[in-house]
Design an enzyme around this catalytic site. Structure first.
Site, mmCIF file in Angstrom:
data_model
loop_
_atom_site.group_PDB
_atom_site.id
_atom_site.type_symbol
_atom_site.label_atom_id
_atom_site.label_comp_id
_atom_site.label_asym_id
_atom_site.label_seq_id
_atom_site.Cartn_x
_atom_site.Cartn_y
_atom_site.Cartn_z
ATOM 1 N N THR A 134 -76.107 -33.885 -9.791
ATOM 2 C CA THR A 134 -77.364 -33.698 -10.509
ATOM 3 C C THR A 134 -78.205 -34.970 -10.525
ATOM 4 O OG1 THR A 134 -78.251 -33.298 -12.720
ATOM 5 C CG2 THR A 134 -76.062 -34.229 -12.637
ATOM 6 N N ASP A 135 -79.507 -34.781 -10.709
ATOM 7 C CA ASP A 135 -80.380 -35.962 -10.841
ATOM 8 C C ASP A 135 -80.188 -36.650 -12.196
ATOM 9 O OD1 ASP A 135 -81.610 -34.074 -12.493
ATOM 10 O OD2 ASP A 135 -83.582 -34.211 -11.538
ATOM 11 N N GLU A 136 -79.488 -35.988 -13.129
ATOM 12 C CA GLU A 136 -79.325 -36.587 -14.463
ATOM 13 C C GLU A 136 -78.495 -37.863 -14.435
ATOM 14 O OE1 GLU A 136 -78.640 -34.078 -17.782
ATOM 15 O OE2 GLU A 136 -79.897 -32.483 -16.995
ATOM 16 N N TYR A 159 -72.804 -34.981 -20.547
ATOM 17 C CA TYR A 159 -72.821 -34.217 -19.282
ATOM 18 C C TYR A 159 -73.144 -35.144 -18.119
ATOM 19 C CZ TYR A 159 -74.890 -31.480 -15.474
ATOM 20 O OH TYR A 159 -75.215 -30.986 -14.231
ATOM 21 N N LYS A 163 -70.811 -36.232 -14.848
ATOM 22 C CA LYS A 163 -71.189 -36.001 -13.443
ATOM 23 C C LYS A 163 -71.252 -37.341 -12.704
ATOM 24 C CE LYS A 163 -72.145 -32.609 -11.663
ATOM 25 N NZ LYS A 163 -71.329 -31.554 -10.978
#
Ligand code: NAD
Ligand code: DAU
Length: 351
Positions: A134-136, A159, A163
């Site tokens: 993810t870009d998070e 989260y 990741k």
């Protein structure tokens, strides 16, 4: 990367993105054997892939990536040439209340897959571990700028941290053991089969039932939205033609503030439901902000565009139209996933 890898394990294929990835691979590559491993958590749903049940090149395996023995067993048995790893706990709000679930599945579960994959082959050459991320992991942007593949990691939610940790493990196994890998970091997906805890399907369902639309904080948070099938196509391109050991950012070139997106959604829903203009907007309710809420995400998808020629195939207008039509014609799916435990979750989150 053009080596034939035909015996493929896809994890998380009963979830939102995974179901589209599995369907895409099963249909497009009839000579591949696709094994879909999923624990069927609250987010996993066999209805999402019901149409594939009789496909000769499709196999479902119910199982949990946290279970080391089970995971080692299936790798030994099937000798997968490649893994496309999507299984994860994926909702930021749940990671705030239950961070350990995210550490166990996203970090330890990924490590279990890496270990089992490594142990199942004497020679890893020609194999591939594709990690979907993810870009998070990059944290939050200010008003300007975009996330590139070299943006330093700065995860802000449990989260995102889980990741980021899993991405680091994948790269570390590449560096230490020569495990061939690729990683892609994607922006916010939307489309059919998305569990109605995420913004777009939650708001579609609430509008349908005339329930309040809970806008976190001032609503001026920005996300970059991508239609889920375009993510599946990007994964296909990277899987077959991406360079080993590389990272690819995937995004929609499509930034929206939450408020603008919600207003658009409201007006489209008014039209679809034949309600007077402005009726859905009246449901907007400002609620307490998400803890540690990232202000802005936006992806520079220039690398995948230049190297692999990928770009989104549908506009946001087309994607939203398909999405709304899907949710409005799949009442039973929506009723099923919003009954039982969902009601408890919803009460806790929004009352
Ligand atoms: P999802 O929550 O809809 O689906 C996750 C799937 O994984 C479910 O089918 C669930 O049953 C399964 N799963 C969860 N824990 C498991 C475990 N311990 N063992 C086996 N299976 C398990 O998630 P999604 O939105 O489809 O996201 C899929 C992947 O893509 C995730 O890795 C996520 O981090 C990543 N991603 C998501 C987005 C997005 O916008 N949704 C964007 C970028 C990246
Ligand atoms: O950027 C990629 C990520 O996008 C993925 O890695 C995650 O798995 C996925 O869940 C998504 O994370 P977000 O937190 O951005 O998505 P969500 O749909 O939860 O929220 C989108 C925005 O809307 C965010 O700014 C929070 C806000 N929001 C969300 C909900 C559920 C609200 O204002 N109200 C809500 O009720």
């Amino acid at each position: 990367m053009t080596k034939a890898r035909k015996n493929i394990l896809i994890t998380g294929g009963a979830g939102f993105i995974g179901s589209h990835v599995v369907r895409h691979f099963v249909h497009k590559y009839p000579d591949y054997q696709i094994y879909n491993l999923d624990a069927l958590t609250y987010a996993g749903n066999l209805e999402n892939i019901k149409d594939l049940e009789s496909a000769p090149n499709y196999h479902f395996i119910k199982g949990n990536i946290k279970d080391i023995e089970f995971i080692n067993g299936i790798f030994e048995k099937h000798q997968f040439d490649a893994v496309i790893h999507l299984a994860a706990e994926s909702h930021v709000d749940r990671s705030i209340t239950n961070p350990n679930d995210f550490i166990e599945t996203n970090v330890l579960g990924t490590a279990n897959l890496l270990n089992a994959f490594k142990a199942s082959h004497d020679l890893l050459e020609d194999k591939l571990f594709y990690h979907v991320s993810t870009d998070e992991v990059y944290g939050s942007l200010g008003k300007e700028g975009l996330f590139t593949e070299t943006t330093p990691y700065d995860p802000q939610s449990p989260y995102a941290a889980s990741k980021a940790a899993s991405d680091h493990f994948v790269r570390a196994y590449g560096n230490t053991y020569g495990l061939p890998f690729v990683i892609s970091n994607c922006s916010n997906n939307y489309g059919p089969n998305q569990f109605p805890e995420k913004l777009i399907p939650l708001f579609i369902n609430n509008i349908k039932h005339n329930k309040p639309l809970p806008v976190y904080g001032d609503g001026n948070y920005t996300r970059d939205w991508l239609y889920v099938l375009d993510h599946a196509i990007a994964i296909d391109e990277i899987f077959h033609r991406g360079s080993m050991g590389e990272t690819y950012n995937i995004g929609g070139f499509n930034e929206w503030t939450n408020l603008n997106l919600i207003q658009l959604l409201c007006s489209l829903m008014d039209e679809k439901l034949k309600r007077p203009k402005g009726s859905s907007e009246k449901l907007i309710t400002y609620v307490k902000d998400r803890a540690g809420h990232d202000r802005r995400y936006a992806i520079d998808a220039g690398k995948i565009n230049k190297e692999l020629g990928w770009k989104p195939s549908v506009t946001f207008e087309q994607g939203l139209e398909k999405t709304l039509d899907w949710y409005l014609s799949n009442d039973e799916w929506l009723e099923n996933v919003t009954s039982g435990a969902y009601q408890e979750y919803y009460q806790k989150m929004y009352s």
